[in-house]
Design a protein around this motif. Sequence first.
Motif, short mmCIF file in Angstrom:
data_model
loop_
_atom_site.label_atom_id
_atom_site.label_comp_id
_atom_site.label_asym_id
_atom_site.label_seq_id
_atom_site.Cartn_x
_atom_site.Cartn_y
_atom_site.Cartn_z
N VAL A 8 25.51 -30.83 10.28
CA VAL A 8 26.43 -31.21 11.36
C VAL A 8 25.86 -30.78 12.70
CG1 VAL A 8 28.72 -30.75 12.35
CG2 VAL A 8 28.49 -31.23 9.91
N GLN A 9 25.29 -29.59 12.76
CA GLN A 9 24.69 -29.11 14.01
C GLN A 9 23.52 -29.99 14.42
OE1 GLN A 9 23.86 -25.09 12.82
NE2 GLN A 9 25.75 -24.30 13.73
N ALA A 10 22.71 -30.39 13.45
CA ALA A 10 21.58 -31.26 13.76
C ALA A 10 22.07 -32.61 14.27
CB ALA A 10 20.70 -31.45 12.53
N LEU A 11 23.10 -33.16 13.63
CA LEU A 11 23.66 -34.43 14.06
C LEU A 11 24.24 -34.32 15.46
CD1 LEU A 11 24.32 -37.36 13.44
CD2 LEU A 11 26.43 -36.58 12.36
N ASP A 12 24.94 -33.22 15.74
CA ASP A 12 25.49 -33.01 17.08
C ASP A 12 24.38 -32.97 18.13
OD1 ASP A 12 28.08 -32.92 16.13
OD2 ASP A 12 28.22 -30.72 16.20
N GLY A 13 23.25 -32.35 17.77
CA GLY A 13 22.11 -32.29 18.69
C GLY A 13 21.53 -33.66 18.97
N VAL A 14 21.46 -34.49 17.95
CA VAL A 14 20.94 -35.86 18.11
C VAL A 14 21.88 -36.67 19.00
CG1 VAL A 14 20.46 -38.02 16.90
CG2 VAL A 14 19.65 -35.85 15.95
N VAL A 15 23.17 -36.57 18.75
CA VAL A 15 24.15 -37.31 19.57
C VAL A 15 24.07 -36.85 21.02
CG1 VAL A 15 26.62 -37.71 19.96
CG2 VAL A 15 25.68 -37.82 17.65
N TRP A 17 21.46 -35.56 22.53
CA TRP A 17 20.21 -36.07 23.08
C TRP A 17 20.33 -37.55 23.42
CZ3 TRP A 17 16.82 -39.86 21.39
CH2 TRP A 17 15.60 -39.94 22.08
N ARG A 18 20.91 -38.35 22.52
CA ARG A 18 21.10 -39.78 22.79
C ARG A 18 21.94 -39.98 24.05
NH1 ARG A 18 20.62 -43.79 18.77
NH2 ARG A 18 22.64 -44.65 19.35
N CYS A 19 23.01 -39.20 24.17
CA CYS A 19 23.89 -39.30 25.34
C CYS A 19 23.11 -38.96 26.61
CB CYS A 19 25.10 -38.38 25.17
SG CYS A 19 26.30 -38.51 26.51
N ASP A 20 22.35 -37.89 26.57
CA ASP A 20 21.55 -37.49 27.74
C ASP A 20 20.58 -38.59 28.15
OD1 ASP A 20 22.86 -35.04 27.75
OD2 ASP A 20 21.19 -33.95 26.82
N GLN A 21 19.94 -39.23 27.17
CA GLN A 21 18.99 -40.30 27.46
C GLN A 21 19.69 -41.49 28.11
OE1 GLN A 21 15.55 -39.96 26.99
NE2 GLN A 21 16.32 -37.89 26.71
N LEU A 22 20.86 -41.83 27.61
CA LEU A 22 21.61 -42.96 28.18
C LEU A 22 22.08 -42.66 29.60
CD1 LEU A 22 23.58 -43.95 24.98
CD2 LEU A 22 21.85 -45.34 26.12
N VAL A 23 22.58 -41.45 29.82
CA VAL A 23 23.02 -41.06 31.17
C VAL A 23 21.83 -41.09 32.13
CG1 VAL A 23 23.92 -39.15 32.56
CG2 VAL A 23 25.04 -39.76 30.40
N ALA A 24 20.69 -40.57 31.68
CA ALA A 24 19.49 -40.55 32.53
C ALA A 24 19.03 -41.96 32.89
CB ALA A 24 18.36 -39.80 31.83
N SER A 25 19.32 -42.93 32.02
CA SER A 25 18.90 -44.31 32.31
C SER A 25 19.92 -45.07 33.14
CB SER A 25 18.60 -45.06 31.02
OG SER A 25 19.78 -45.32 30.30
N GLY A 26 21.08 -44.44 33.42
CA GLY A 26 22.03 -45.06 34.32
C GLY A 26 23.40 -45.38 33.75
N PHE A 27 23.63 -45.08 32.48
CA PHE A 27 24.94 -45.32 31.89
C PHE A 27 25.95 -44.29 32.40
CE2 PHE A 27 22.40 -47.70 28.97
CZ PHE A 27 23.25 -48.69 28.48
N ALA A 28 27.18 -44.72 32.59
CA ALA A 28 28.25 -43.78 32.93
C ALA A 28 28.45 -42.86 31.73
CB ALA A 28 29.54 -44.54 33.23
N GLU A 29 28.76 -41.60 32.00
CA GLU A 29 28.86 -40.61 30.93
C GLU A 29 29.86 -40.97 29.82
OE1 GLU A 29 29.02 -35.81 30.34
OE2 GLU A 29 28.52 -36.65 32.30
N ALA A 36 26.43 -43.14 22.16
CA ALA A 36 25.55 -42.15 21.52
C ALA A 36 26.05 -41.77 20.12
CB ALA A 36 25.44 -40.91 22.39
N GLU A 37 27.35 -41.80 19.93
CA GLU A 37 27.92 -41.43 18.64
C GLU A 37 27.75 -42.51 17.58
OE1 GLU A 37 31.99 -40.46 19.45
OE2 GLU A 37 31.46 -38.49 20.23
N LEU A 46 18.60 -50.45 24.20
CA LEU A 46 19.57 -50.33 25.30
C LEU A 46 18.87 -49.91 26.59
CD1 LEU A 46 22.55 -48.56 23.53
CD2 LEU A 46 22.62 -50.78 24.64
N ILE A 47 18.04 -48.90 26.49
CA ILE A 47 17.35 -48.40 27.68
C ILE A 47 16.40 -49.46 28.23
CG2 ILE A 47 15.69 -46.68 28.50
CD1 ILE A 47 17.12 -44.67 26.61
N GLU A 48 15.75 -50.21 27.35
CA GLU A 48 14.86 -51.28 27.80
C GLU A 48 15.63 -52.36 28.55
OE1 GLU A 48 11.99 -54.65 25.85
OE2 GLU A 48 12.00 -52.65 24.92
N LEU A 49 16.80 -52.73 28.05
CA LEU A 49 17.62 -53.72 28.76
C LEU A 49 18.03 -53.21 30.14
CD1 LEU A 49 19.90 -55.13 25.94
CD2 LEU A 49 18.23 -56.40 27.28
#
Length: 71
Positions: A8-15, A17-29, A36-37, A46-49
């Motif tokens: 569960v902790q590993a999955l939370d870390g992945v989610v 990280w995915r959220c951080d990547q999306l926010v960094a590319s311009g998605f609203a939080e 990300a979930e 998504l990031i490429e688009l």
Amino acid sequence: MQTKTTNVQALDGVVRWRCDQLVASGFAEPLAARVAENAHYDLHALIELVERGCQPIAVRILAPVEEKPAA
């Protein structure tokens, strides 16, 4: 040995990280957190688009197809 807690902790870390990547590319939080979930979204696609200027519709373009339950 991995336990349910470490999985569960590993999955939370992945989610996170995915959220951080999306926010960094311009998605609203809030949208980034929701997407990300859902592992059915291809994060890289998504990031490429977004990089190609399609941010407003990127999530709709790559939305997972709802599967109909087997009868």
